[in-house]
Scaffold this motif. Structure first.
Motif, short mmCIF file in Angstrom:
data_model
loop_
_atom_site.label_atom_id
_atom_site.label_comp_id
_atom_site.label_asym_id
_atom_site.label_seq_id
_atom_site.Cartn_x
_atom_site.Cartn_y
_atom_site.Cartn_z
N ALA A 281 0.88 -1.33 0.08
CA ALA A 281 -0.12 0.07 0.03
C ALA A 281 0.98 1.19 -0.04
CB ALA A 281 -0.96 0.03 1.29
N LEU A 282 1.90 1.36 0.76
CA LEU A 282 2.86 2.31 0.93
C LEU A 282 3.59 2.40 -0.57
CD1 LEU A 282 4.11 4.63 2.34
CD2 LEU A 282 5.77 3.05 3.45
N LEU A 283 3.86 1.41 -1.05
CA LEU A 283 4.59 1.52 -2.25
C LEU A 283 3.84 2.01 -3.40
CD1 LEU A 283 6.91 -1.81 -2.77
CD2 LEU A 283 7.68 0.74 -3.03
N ALA A 284 2.45 1.53 -3.39
CA ALA A 284 1.31 1.97 -4.43
C ALA A 284 1.23 3.33 -4.54
CB ALA A 284 0.24 1.19 -4.24
N TRP A 285 1.51 3.93 -3.18
CA TRP A 285 1.34 5.52 -3.15
C TRP A 285 2.43 6.26 -3.60
CZ3 TRP A 285 3.67 9.26 -0.21
CH2 TRP A 285 3.08 10.41 -0.32
N LEU A 286 3.65 5.59 -3.20
CA LEU A 286 5.02 6.05 -3.44
C LEU A 286 5.37 6.14 -5.00
CD1 LEU A 286 7.50 4.84 -0.69
CD2 LEU A 286 7.11 7.12 -1.32
N ARG A 287 4.93 5.27 -5.75
CA ARG A 287 5.44 4.95 -7.02
C ARG A 287 5.00 6.22 -7.89
NH1 ARG A 287 5.03 -1.35 -6.59
NH2 ARG A 287 7.35 -1.79 -6.45
N PRO A 288 3.73 6.72 -7.91
CA PRO A 288 3.42 7.99 -8.83
C PRO A 288 4.25 9.04 -8.46
CG PRO A 288 1.64 7.23 -7.72
CD PRO A 288 2.58 6.08 -7.37
N LEU A 290 7.22 9.15 -7.07
CA LEU A 290 8.40 8.81 -7.73
C LEU A 290 8.64 9.10 -9.03
CD1 LEU A 290 9.71 5.62 -6.07
CD2 LEU A 290 10.67 7.82 -5.40
N GLU A 291 7.71 8.99 -9.91
CA GLU A 291 7.80 8.98 -11.21
C GLU A 291 7.77 10.65 -11.54
OE1 GLU A 291 4.71 6.81 -13.12
OE2 GLU A 291 5.36 4.96 -12.58
N ARG A 292 6.91 11.32 -10.85
CA ARG A 292 6.65 12.69 -10.98
C ARG A 292 8.01 13.49 -10.48
NH1 ARG A 292 1.49 12.10 -9.57
NH2 ARG A 292 1.76 12.06 -7.30
N HIS A 293 8.68 12.87 -9.54
CA HIS A 293 9.99 13.43 -9.09
C HIS A 293 11.10 13.44 -10.00
CE1 HIS A 293 13.17 14.30 -6.13
NE2 HIS A 293 13.76 12.87 -6.28
N ARG A 294 11.22 12.28 -10.63
CA ARG A 294 12.33 11.82 -11.41
C ARG A 294 11.97 12.62 -12.74
NH1 ARG A 294 11.59 5.49 -9.94
NH2 ARG A 294 13.27 5.31 -8.34
N ALA A 295 10.81 12.77 -13.37
CA ALA A 295 10.36 13.72 -14.43
C ALA A 295 10.84 15.11 -14.09
CB ALA A 295 8.96 13.45 -14.79
N GLU A 296 10.29 15.50 -12.87
CA GLU A 296 10.92 16.96 -12.51
C GLU A 296 12.39 17.30 -12.42
OE1 GLU A 296 9.14 17.38 -8.73
OE2 GLU A 296 6.88 17.65 -9.51
N LEU A 297 13.09 16.21 -11.87
CA LEU A 297 14.78 16.11 -11.97
C LEU A 297 15.11 16.21 -13.54
CD1 LEU A 297 15.85 14.01 -9.07
CD2 LEU A 297 15.90 16.25 -9.29
N ALA A 298 14.43 15.33 -14.13
CA ALA A 298 15.06 15.38 -15.73
C ALA A 298 14.81 16.51 -16.51
CB ALA A 298 14.52 14.25 -16.24
N GLU A 299 13.72 17.17 -16.19
CA GLU A 299 13.06 18.46 -16.77
C GLU A 299 14.02 19.36 -16.28
OE1 GLU A 299 9.30 21.51 -17.26
OE2 GLU A 299 9.12 19.39 -16.25
N ALA A 300 14.65 19.61 -15.27
CA ALA A 300 15.37 20.56 -14.61
C ALA A 300 16.89 20.22 -14.88
CB ALA A 300 15.09 20.68 -13.09
N GLY A 301 17.39 19.10 -15.49
CA GLY A 301 18.73 18.97 -15.73
C GLY A 301 19.22 18.22 -14.61
N GLY A 302 18.56 17.70 -13.62
CA GLY A 302 19.00 16.96 -12.50
C GLY A 302 19.10 18.12 -11.32
N ASP A 303 19.35 17.65 -9.96
CA ASP A 303 19.33 18.50 -8.84
C ASP A 303 20.60 18.03 -8.12
OD1 ASP A 303 17.54 19.95 -6.44
OD2 ASP A 303 19.65 19.95 -6.66
N SER A 304 21.73 18.67 -8.07
CA SER A 304 23.09 18.32 -7.56
C SER A 304 22.77 18.05 -5.97
CB SER A 304 24.08 19.10 -7.62
OG SER A 304 23.61 20.51 -7.05
N ARG A 305 21.79 18.45 -5.44
CA ARG A 305 21.50 18.42 -4.09
C ARG A 305 20.90 16.90 -3.85
NH1 ARG A 305 17.74 23.23 -2.45
NH2 ARG A 305 16.96 22.30 -4.52
N LEU A 306 20.28 16.08 -4.54
CA LEU A 306 19.60 15.09 -4.73
C LEU A 306 20.58 13.93 -5.26
CD1 LEU A 306 16.10 16.13 -5.53
CD2 LEU A 306 17.06 16.06 -3.48
#
Length: 312
Positions: A281-288, A290-306
């Motif tokens: 249940a926690l994974l099912a909530w986390l996965r979308p 995570l996808e948004r988080h990775r997409a935001e990082l890719a769009e921003a060219g990555g975030d060195s803090r992360l």
């Protein structure tokens, strides 16, 4: 004469294995580095020897500390054997493999591969907490996936904590301490002797409380928070009396993504009914998230803090 919790000597033969040295001690076991005499491989052997029940005879046999503890020791040894057999049927890259299990010296021995790496607890102390978002996701998404498999097979771990997570190359996690695992269809799943202050939820402190996958979920949340905050969370009994723990969304705002802080706070709810029911249940909530988080990082060219320095 019996000797309290004395380990077997280096060079001792147990089954098809020769013990090299003691590498760990837990409440229910002694852990040895050993060699498989057939294959020559280096292995880890866990000997069932509960601290509060067992002593060792000079001939190596494990015996009860007192006559009235004989039945409890016998019962625990039998359950240990049955539970490891059940767990051996699970195949997951983040669940330690069971190579062998046998009886000797009037006790049980669990044989596992010797996986090179480091313990998360020791690494956490070395780094003094503050581990990166990337590191946390690399470690705890696979841990949750492993727990989801266990929960789907009606098993609970009941002792998730930094000390029971092993980090292999590339920070690939391995969930340790199979001796704490309990099938849910047994009476033993109600109440438990396994309690780790800061990581065990309040229901683990009471013998008549109902334990379940939600118990592991709390422990995962507490472990993630410890990795973030450089300190073990307050014991659940203290929180039960007066909860002074500031939610992660407030205490760590700006240091980690909001979705990860929300996941920690959700997992660490005091009332079991308010937590995710299980790891899936926690994974099912986390996965979308995570996808948004990775997409935001890719769009921003990555975030060195992360970017995880630990991964290099």
């Amino acid at each position: 004469m019996a000797l309290a919790r004395k380990s077997l000597s280096s060079g001792t033969l147990v089954g098809a294995y020769q013990l090299a040295e003691v590498i760990g001690k837990g409440g229910f076991s002694l852990i040895y580095l050993a060699h498989d005499l057939d294959s020559g491989a280096e292995v880890v052997i866990k000997e069932y020897m509960p601290k509060k029940l067992a002593r060792r005879q000079r001939d190596g046999r494990v015996v009860p500390m007192a006559a009235e503890q004989a039945l409890a020791l016998h019962h625990g040894r039998r359950l240990f054997f049955q539970e490891v057999q059940a767990l051996a049927s699970l195949q997951h890259p983040s669940i330690v493999r069971v190579l062998d299990f046998f009886l000797a010296n009037d006790t049980g021995y669990l044989v596992m591969p010797n996986e090179r790496g480091r313990n998360l607890s020791a690494y956490l102390q070395q780094r003094r907490g503050g581990l990166s978002t990337t590191f946390l996701l690399d470690v705890f998404v696979p841990v949750l996936d492993a727990l989801a498999l266990m929960h789907a097979h009606a098993m609970v771990h009941l002792d998730v904590k930094p000390g029971n997570i092993h980090l292999r190359h590339g920070n690939q996690p391995l969930l340790l301490d199979l001796g704490a695992v309990h099938p849910l269809n047994r009476e033993r799943a109600r109440g438990s002797q396994v309690v780790t202050a800061g990581y065990s939820p309040v229901e683990q402190y009471f013998s008549r409380a109902e334990l379940g996958p939600w118990t592991d979920v709390y422990a995962v949340g507490a472990t993630i928070r410890a990795c973030m905050e450089r300190t073990t969370p307050p014991p659940a009994l203290e929180r039960n009396k007066q909860d002074t723990l500031v939610p992660a969304c407030e205490a760590l705002a700006g240091r980690y993504p909001r979705f990860l802080l929300e996941a920690v706070d959700w997992a660490m709810q005091m009332e079991a009914a308010r937590r995710p029911h299980d790891a899936s249940a926690l994974l099912a909530w986390l996965r979308p998230q995570l996808e948004r988080h990775r997409a935001e990082l890719a769009e921003a060219g990555g975030d060195s803090r992360l970017v995880s320095a630990e991964a290099h």
